[in-house]
Design a protein around this motif. Structure first.
Motif, PDB file in Angstrom:
ATOM      1  N   ALA A   1       0.832  -1.212   0.000  1.00 22.06           N
ATOM      2  CA  ALA A   1       0.000   0.000   0.000  1.00 22.06           C
ATOM      3  C   ALA A   1       0.863   1.257   0.000  1.00 22.06           C
ATOM      4  O   ALA A   1       0.615   2.209  -0.764  1.00 22.06           O
ATOM      5  CB  ALA A   1      -0.926  -0.011   1.210  1.00 22.06           C
ATOM      6  N   TYR A   2       1.901   1.287   0.824  1.00 20.97           N
ATOM      7  CA  TYR A   2       2.754   2.469   0.880  1.00 20.97           C
ATOM      8  C   TYR A   2       3.746   2.500  -0.274  1.00 20.97           C
ATOM      9  O   TYR A   2       4.248   3.577  -0.615  1.00 20.97           O
ATOM     10  CB  TYR A   2       3.479   2.518   2.227  1.00 20.97           C
ATOM     11  N   PHE A   3       4.028   1.354  -0.857  1.00 21.11           N
ATOM     12  CA  PHE A   3       4.863   1.357  -2.060  1.00 21.11           C
ATOM     13  C   PHE A   3       4.143   2.067  -3.206  1.00 21.11           C
ATOM     14  O   PHE A   3       4.770   2.792  -3.991  1.00 21.11           O
ATOM     15  CB  PHE A   3       5.201  -0.081  -2.449  1.00 21.11           C
ATOM     16  N   VAL A   4       2.830   1.872  -3.302  1.00 17.29           N
ATOM     17  CA  VAL A   4       2.045   2.566  -4.335  1.00 17.29           C
ATOM     18  C   VAL A   4       2.079   4.076  -4.107  1.00 17.29           C
ATOM     19  O   VAL A   4       2.210   4.865  -5.052  1.00 17.29           O
ATOM     20  CB  VAL A   4       0.600   2.037  -4.343  1.00 17.29           C
ATOM     21  N   VAL A   5       1.995   4.489  -2.824  1.00 21.70           N
ATOM     22  CA  VAL A   5       2.022   5.922  -2.517  1.00 21.70           C
ATOM     23  C   VAL A   5       3.377   6.532  -2.882  1.00 21.70           C
ATOM     24  O   VAL A   5       3.459   7.601  -3.515  1.00 21.70           O
ATOM     25  CB  VAL A   5       1.717   6.140  -1.021  1.00 21.70           C
ATOM     26  N   VAL A   6       4.452   5.848  -2.511  1.00 23.34           N
ATOM     27  CA  VAL A   6       5.794   6.364  -2.813  1.00 23.34           C
ATOM     28  C   VAL A   6       6.045   6.349  -4.317  1.00 23.34           C
ATOM     29  O   VAL A   6       6.671   7.274  -4.863  1.00 23.34           O
ATOM     30  CB  VAL A   6       6.855   5.534  -2.062  1.00 23.34           C
ATOM     31  N   ASP A   7       5.548   5.320  -4.992  1.00 21.09           N
ATOM     32  CA  ASP A   7       5.723   5.267  -6.444  1.00 21.09           C
ATOM     33  C   ASP A   7       4.959   6.391  -7.136  1.00 21.09           C
ATOM     34  O   ASP A   7       5.428   6.945  -8.140  1.00 21.09           O
ATOM     35  CB  ASP A   7       5.255   3.907  -6.948  1.00 21.09           C
ATOM     36  N   ASN A   8       3.788   6.733  -6.595  1.00 20.26           N
ATOM     37  CA  ASN A   8       3.037   7.876  -7.146  1.00 20.26           C
ATOM     38  C   ASN A   8       3.798   9.178  -6.939  1.00 20.26           C
ATOM     39  O   ASN A   8       3.850  10.034  -7.838  1.00 20.26           O
ATOM     40  CB  ASN A   8       1.662   7.938  -6.476  1.00 20.26           C
ATOM     41  N   THR A   9       4.407   9.332  -5.775  1.00 20.51           N
ATOM     42  CA  THR A   9       5.233  10.521  -5.523  1.00 20.51           C
ATOM     43  C   THR A   9       6.423  10.568  -6.476  1.00 20.51           C
ATOM     44  O   THR A   9       6.793  11.637  -6.986  1.00 20.51           O
ATOM     45  CB  THR A   9       5.718  10.518  -4.069  1.00 20.51           C
ATOM     46  N   LEU A  10       7.013   9.420  -6.714  1.00 22.18           N
ATOM     47  CA  LEU A  10       8.142   9.358  -7.650  1.00 22.18           C
ATOM     48  C   LEU A  10       7.695   9.693  -9.069  1.00 22.18           C
ATOM     49  O   LEU A  10       8.443  10.323  -9.835  1.00 22.18           O
ATOM     50  CB  LEU A  10       8.767   7.973  -7.598  1.00 22.18           C
ATOM     51  N   SER A  11       6.475   9.307  -9.425  1.00 19.70           N
ATOM     52  CA  SER A  11       5.949   9.657 -10.752  1.00 19.70           C
ATOM     53  C   SER A  11       5.750  11.165 -10.889  1.00 19.70           C
ATOM     54  O   SER A  11       5.995  11.742 -11.961  1.00 19.70           O
ATOM     55  CB  SER A  11       4.629   8.925 -10.990  1.00 19.70           C
ATOM     56  N   LYS A  12       5.313  11.811  -9.802  1.00 22.99           N
ATOM     57  CA  LYS A  12       5.183  13.277  -9.829  1.00 22.99           C
ATOM     58  C   LYS A  12       6.541  13.936 -10.090  1.00 22.99           C
ATOM     59  O   LYS A  12       6.641  14.894 -10.878  1.00 22.99           O
ATOM     60  CB  LYS A  12       4.614  13.777  -8.505  1.00 22.99           C
ATOM     61  N   LEU A  13       7.555  13.427  -9.416  1.00 22.69           N
ATOM     62  CA  LEU A  13       8.889  13.993  -9.623  1.00 22.69           C
ATOM     63  C   LEU A  13       9.390  13.754 -11.040  1.00 22.69           C
ATOM     64  O   LEU A  13      10.042  14.615 -11.634  1.00 22.69           O
ATOM     65  CB  LEU A  13       9.859  13.394  -8.609  1.00 22.69           C
ATOM     66  N   SER A  14       9.062  12.582 -11.584  1.00 22.77           N
ATOM     67  CA  SER A  14       9.467  12.300 -12.966  1.00 22.77           C
ATOM     68  C   SER A  14       8.761  13.234 -13.942  1.00 22.77           C
ATOM     69  O   SER A  14       9.373  13.739 -14.899  1.00 22.77           O
ATOM     70  CB  SER A  14       9.161  10.842 -13.303  1.00 22.77           C
ATOM     71  N   SER A  15       7.477  13.485 -13.707  1.00 20.87           N
ATOM     72  CA  SER A  15       6.740  14.425 -14.563  1.00 20.87           C
ATOM     73  C   SER A  15       7.305  15.832 -14.453  1.00 20.87           C
ATOM     74  O   SER A  15       7.418  16.553 -15.459  1.00 20.87           O
ATOM     75  CB  SER A  15       5.257  14.414 -14.181  1.00 20.87           C
ATOM     76  N   LEU A  16       7.666  16.214 -13.228  1.00 18.92           N
ATOM     77  CA  LEU A  16       8.237  17.543 -13.035  1.00 18.92           C
ATOM     78  C   LEU A  16       9.593  17.665 -13.741  1.00 18.92           C
ATOM     79  O   LEU A  16       9.896  18.701 -14.353  1.00 18.92           O
ATOM     80  CB  LEU A  16       8.393  17.806 -11.540  1.00 18.92           C
ATOM     81  N   LYS A  17      10.385  16.611 -13.676  1.00 20.07           N
ATOM     82  CA  LYS A  17      11.678  16.631 -14.367  1.00 20.07           C
ATOM     83  C   LYS A  17      11.486  16.702 -15.883  1.00 20.07           C
ATOM     84  O   LYS A  17      12.222  17.405 -16.587  1.00 20.07           O
ATOM     85  CB  LYS A  17      12.487  15.386 -13.994  1.00 20.07           C
TER      86      LYS A  17
END
Length: 421
Positions: free
Chosen positions: A315-331
């Motif tokens: 469950a928390y891996f999905v949350v962290v992966d979503n946060t990582l996706s936000k950073l990838s989009s920002l980059k």
């Protein structure tokens, strides 16, 4: 003559030399200090620190514990305690040990056991929030007599993961709110100030991406290793150890009862009694085999029943992966903006090159016109110079020729597609 004194005897040596021979350090006043010269200094690793202990009922207490006490209390090696040292910066990690779970995520650094949580006492907002929230949840469950499926260690670990994910997501959202307006402003107005601002934001983005990636990798590593997840079932291992200890105690009581020899007083010693000792040995061997078999079965059952922790981590891996996706989009947005800026700068550079070509062609034509006028400006003896109108025709014809030559250059550049049509 009197007795000659030995200049190198111990009685004639200076105070500081004799004291060093004995092994006592000397101060600058000539007085010796007994003991180690740094006896007044405490060892850095043995100094006590302030910790907060939170039990299963949500009660918290402040303790002063040194490193050796914590190692003995939680059965941890010294290298694991380095992760909790605030003077050092270590990447995020979750370590499962025999009797404890060592957690270092963001600014929350704690030791989780089956009965308590030992938290580094700090004034950081994340640590204070974790302490208050954990006490609140545990006290509410205790007062309402609510039985949760999660054991105590997973409740504490879940709160660490929750607050860490919320902290990382908040940092990402704050960075997004700051980056997008700056990038939009930079796309319309390319200036040194905006470029420097974007450079600093990109550095923050890189640091935050590394932190989120490390948390994501740590959770994924735990999910991939079933043995590490089975090692984190502290409550179940404690109950199994207590049950095994009670079984051994019952076996020892039974053996003592049998060895006490409740035999008839009038009955003589028979050879059957000699076999009772062998029977007791066989019984002890059998009980030890059964106990080891039960422990193996229970450990294998824990290894098979790790779905509870796996679902929590997933469950928390999905949350962290979503946060990582936000950073990838920002980059990607920053990279797209940089590409747009490079295109604009390339376009401006092309325009400057085109203007330079036009100036070079005009300079060449003007040089031809100046050469013709310079020839007629010389003091030459010729009939052409006797007619004043002749020089005017020469200037007119030269100017028209230079104009045609200039337009010829322009058409040539367009034909070669140097200039846009």
């Amino acid at each position: 003559m009197g007795e000659q004194l030995d200049p190198f005897s111990a009685s004639n040596l200076p105070d500081f030399i004799s004291s060093q021979k004995i092994g006592r350090p000397v101060n600058f006043e000539g007085q010796t200090n007994r003991g180690h010269p740094f006896s007044g200094l405490k060892k850095r690793g043995q100094s006590s620190r302030s910790w907060v202990k939170i039990d299963q009922d949500g009660n918290s207490a402040v303790l002063e514990l040194d490193k050796a006490t914590i190692m003995k209390r939680c059965s941890l090696p010294s290298r694991d305690l380095r992760l909790l040292d605030p003077l050092f910066i270590y990447p995020s990690s979750i370590l499962g040990r025999e009797r404890a779970i060592v957690v270092s995520l963001e600014k929350i650094r704690c030791i989780i056991t089956a009965e308590e949580v030992i938290l580094m006492n700090a004034r950081d907002a994340s640590v204070v929030q974790y302490q208050s929230e954990l006490c609140k949840r545990l006290q509410s469950n205790h007062n309402l007599n609510v039985k949760d499926d999660l054991p105590f260690e997973f409740k504490a670990l879940e709160l660490v993961l929750e607050l860490s994910c919320l902290s990382l997501d908040a940092q990402v959202n704050e960075l997004e709110m700051e980056v997008y307006p700056v990038l939009d402003d930079l796309a319309t107005n390319i200036s040194t100030l905006n470029l420097e601002h974007v450079r600093r934001l990109k550095g923050r983005l890189l640091t935050l991406t590394q932190k989120v990636q490390k948390v994501c990798d740590e959770i994924e590593h735990l999910m991939d290793d079933d043995d590490d997840m089975a090692e984190m079932y502290l409550t179940e291992k404690k109950e199994r150890a207590e049950a095994h200890a009670s079984e051994e105690l019952e076996d020892n009581i039974g053996e003592d009862f049998e060895s006490s020899g409740i035999v008839s007083k009038s009955a003589p010693v028979s050879p059957v009694g000699s076999t009772s000792g062998n029977f007791g040995k066989l019984q002890r061997a059998f009980s030890s085999i059964v106990g080891s078999h039960k422990s193996l079965l229970s450990s294998s059952s824990i290894g098979e029943n790790i779905d509870q922790l796996e679902m929590l981590l997933e469950a928390y891996f999905v949350v962290v992966d979503n946060t990582l996706s936000k950073l990838s989009s920002l980059k990607e947005y920053i990279d797209d903006t940089e590409d747009l800026i490079n295109i604009k700068l390339g376009n401006v550079q092309n325009q400057l090159i085109q203007f330079q070509l036009l100036l070079t062609a005009a300079t060449f034509v003007a040089a031809i016109f100046a050469a013709v006028t310079a020839v007629f400006g010389m003091n030459l003896q010729d009939s052409v110079f006797q007619n004043p109108t002749t020089f005017q025709y020469v200037l007119l014809i030269t100017g028209i020729g230079c104009g045609f030559l200039y337009f010829g250059f322009v058409l040539y550049f367009k034909h070669k597609k140097v200039f846009p049509l």
